[in-house]
Enzyme design. Structure first.
Site, PDB file in Angstrom:
ATOM      1  N   LYS A  53       0.848  -1.202   0.000  1.00 44.21           N
ATOM      2  CA  LYS A  53       0.000   0.000   0.000  1.00 44.21           C
ATOM      3  C   LYS A  53       0.879   1.245   0.000  1.00 44.21           C
ATOM      4  O   LYS A  53       1.775   1.387   0.830  1.00 44.21           O
ATOM      5  CB  LYS A  53      -0.896  -0.002   1.236  1.00 44.21           C
ATOM      6  CG  LYS A  53      -1.671   1.285   1.465  1.00 44.21           C
ATOM      7  CD  LYS A  53      -2.357   1.288   2.823  1.00 44.21           C
ATOM      8  CE  LYS A  53      -2.956   2.645   3.145  1.00 44.21           C
ATOM      9  NZ  LYS A  53      -3.527   2.693   4.513  1.00 44.21           N
ATOM     10  N   LYS A  64      -9.849  12.663   8.747  1.00 45.58           N
ATOM     11  CA  LYS A  64      -9.221  12.347  10.017  1.00 45.58           C
ATOM     12  C   LYS A  64      -9.179  13.585  10.910  1.00 45.58           C
ATOM     13  O   LYS A  64      -9.250  14.720  10.420  1.00 45.58           O
ATOM     14  CB  LYS A  64      -7.775  11.869   9.787  1.00 45.58           C
ATOM     15  CG  LYS A  64      -7.622  10.574   9.023  1.00 45.58           C
ATOM     16  CD  LYS A  64      -6.155  10.282   8.773  1.00 45.58           C
ATOM     17  CE  LYS A  64      -5.961   9.004   7.979  1.00 45.58           C
ATOM     18  NZ  LYS A  64      -6.297   7.806   8.778  1.00 45.58           N
ATOM     19  N   ASP A 110     -12.053   6.609   4.786  1.00 49.26           N
ATOM     20  CA  ASP A 110     -10.742   6.460   5.430  1.00 49.26           C
ATOM     21  C   ASP A 110     -10.309   5.000   5.488  1.00 49.26           C
ATOM     22  O   ASP A 110      -9.218   4.701   5.953  1.00 49.26           O
ATOM     23  CB  ASP A 110     -10.774   7.067   6.838  1.00 49.26           C
ATOM     24  CG  ASP A 110      -9.380   7.254   7.417  1.00 49.26           C
ATOM     25  OD1 ASP A 110      -8.427   7.366   6.621  1.00 49.26           O
ATOM     26  OD2 ASP A 110      -9.233   7.284   8.655  1.00 49.26           O
ATOM     27  N   ARG A 126      -7.555  -0.725   1.921  1.00 48.85           N
ATOM     28  CA  ARG A 126      -8.033  -2.044   1.464  1.00 48.85           C
ATOM     29  C   ARG A 126      -8.616  -1.959   0.055  1.00 48.85           C
ATOM     30  O   ARG A 126      -8.621  -2.949  -0.675  1.00 48.85           O
ATOM     31  CB  ARG A 126      -9.036  -2.611   2.465  1.00 48.85           C
ATOM     32  CG  ARG A 126     -10.311  -1.840   2.625  1.00 48.85           C
ATOM     33  CD  ARG A 126     -10.987  -2.087   3.961  1.00 48.85           C
ATOM     34  NE  ARG A 126     -10.233  -1.487   5.053  1.00 48.85           N
ATOM     35  CZ  ARG A 126     -10.619  -1.529   6.332  1.00 48.85           C
ATOM     36  NH1 ARG A 126     -11.739  -2.131   6.663  1.00 48.85           N
ATOM     37  NH2 ARG A 126      -9.882  -0.972   7.256  1.00 48.85           N
TER      38      ARG A 126
END
Length: 491
Positions: free
Chosen positions: A257, A269, A339, A343
């Site tokens: 990633k 965030k 957020d 994945r």
């Protein structure tokens, strides 16, 4: 720092500003080079052992000023504990700290007779990574220069042993440089250019960079969805290492990633600490540097590395909570939390790696804050679909010092990734088992291959900066595949 080997072990002839001798967990009575150094210092080390000042605990260190009997002006007595690789790395880091307090251009290590190449290499790793500082943006930097040379005096250690360790240090520190670089100085395009330069410098390593058009053609809807909020275009970096001596039928797939800055997107965030999100590409950095290291060392293992890279930012174009995107394998994903972007980009990368010929895969990702709560900064979370492959990856972690702790995966966690409007959801509103359902999600994109997921959120990015976690583990896995029996050829 450059390491070399000298055969001379007579302490009186050893040159350097700092002479290093080692003591075990129980340092008394002194033996080997430590005893010789003690004699040259008129018993000062033995007296310090008796007083409890000199100990054999890993990384404990005491510096003595030498007299005319030695050519080195200072002697460092460092503990190596029970003598494990981690103990020797700790010794190297301790010596690195000592050279900050009293600068030394040349360090000379005289290991005890019972040690050998493995111990010397671990010391080199500890010293080299311990000396690391990120100073690229420091103006008027007046910190003392680190040692430029390490000389290892041991008849059983070869130059190749320490040169290999130097390469490992360079790769680990290279990954740290990438992770520590601010997002405006390391965009996905810049990261791809770095990978291309590494490939050009490394025999046998090839690099292909896929841009937006290529990703659209491949149907990489998950990666493209994350990228659409940023003006910076996404990149999928593909590195291939095909040695002539590679074992047939085995292709190690490494996926990392690389979100070069992660604001969280629309699910933004908190501002406190957001500057650290330049480090949300630690997995990709480890894969790029680790793959180049495997190629530079000429291991007989074919490697396919895939690094999806993007920024995750909020804008009028950004993917929204509730949107449904289609991943490369055709699965639809409801985006509950923007957020949980890592994945999504990994989903397309895993599919791509599997379809391009990987026979077994590992992904490295700074994926969840929950794994930091569970395991802190010592162990990465290790998830796997295949027991034998998971055991191999865990053993490689133990040997390399990049520790990974097995975490559960079970079908009873599957409801956490079920969606009422799509095939899958990228996040769950239930505050439970966060790292587990992230791994469950990723497994849906592995095409049934043996696969491991390493959640390195606590180990690759710390308050002190990037660690380079994963580079040594990737190398250790490749070394195990190089020495393992050949698998059946996939048809």
């Amino acid at each position: 720092m450059r390491s070399s080997v000298r055969n001379a072990t007579d302490l009186a002839t050893v040159k350097g500003e700092l002479l290093v001798v080692c003591v075990p967990a129980e340092p008394s009575p002194l033996a080997g080079p430590a005893a010789e150094a003690d004699a040259a210092l008129d018993g000062a080390i033995a007296r310090s052992v008796a007083d409890g000042e000199v100990k054999g605990e890993p990384g404990s260190l005491t510096v003595f000023h030498a007299g005319p009997a030695l050519r080195a002006p200072r002697v460092a007595v460092v503990g190596v504990g029970e003598g494990s690789a981690d103990d020797w790395r700790a010794a190297g880091r301790a010596v690195a700290s000592a050279t900050e307090r009293a600068p030394a251009k040349r360090v000379a290590l005289v290991p005890p007779p019972g040690s050998g190449p493995a111990e010397a290499a671990a010391f080199v790793e500890g010293l080299g990574t311990g000396l690391y500082r990120f100073r690229r943006f420091k103006s008027g930097d007046d910190e003392p220069a680190p040692p430029s040379r390490l000389m290892v005096h041991h008849p059983a250690v070869r130059t190749a042993d320490v040169e290999r360790a130097d390469r490992v240090v360079a790769a680990v520190n290279g990954a740290r440089d990438l992770v520590n670089t601010p997002g405006n100085h390391l965009t996905p395009t810049m990261l791809a250019a770095h990978a291309e330069r590494l490939a050009a410098q490394t025999p046998g390593l090839e690099c292909t960079v896929l841009g937006r058009k290529e990703l659209e053609k491949l149907g990489a809807g998950a990666l493209l969805a994350v990228a659409q909020g940023s003006d910076e275009p996404p990149r999928m970096i593909v590195l291939r290492y095909r040695p002539e001596t590679a074992r047939p039928g085995e292709v190690l797939g490494l996926v990392g990633k690389a979100v070069t800055f992660d604001s969280g997107g629309i699910s933004i965030k908190p501002s406190n600490g957001m500057e650290e999100m330049k480090m949300d590409m630690g997995g990709g950095a480890a894969v790029i540097e680790g793959t180049a290291l495997i190629a530079a060392l000429g291991l007989p293992v074919e490697v396919l590395a895939v690094v999806p890279s993007t920024e995750n930012l909020p804008s009028g174009r950004a993917v929204k909570p509730g949107d449904v995107v289609t991943a490369m394998n055709g699965r639809t994903v409801e985006v509950i939390n923007t957020d949980a972007e890592g994945r999504l980009i990994l989903a397309d990368a895993l599919t791509y790696a599997a379809r391009q010929g990987a026979t077994r895969m590992i992904d490295f990702a700074t994926l969840t804050g929950a794994i930091v709560v569970a395991l802190g900064e010592v162990y990465a979370g290790l998830f796997g679909s295949d027991e034998e492959w998971t055991a191999t990856v865990r053993a490689a972690g133990e040997a390399s010092g990049d520790l990974a702790w097995p975490m559960p995966m079970h079908e009873r966690y599957a409801p956490l990734i079920e969606s009422t409007v799509a095939d899958l959801t990228n996040s769950s509103n239930k505050r439970q088992a966060g790292p587990v359902y992230a791994a469950q999600f990723l497994r849906e994109f592995t095409e049934g291959l043996p696969w491991c997921h390493l959640d390195v959120a606590g180990t690759a990015m710390t308050s002190a900066g990037g660690t380079g976690f994963g580079v040594r583990l990737a190398l250790a896995v490749a070394e195990r595949l190089a020495g393992a029996p050949a698998p059946p050829v996939r048809t």
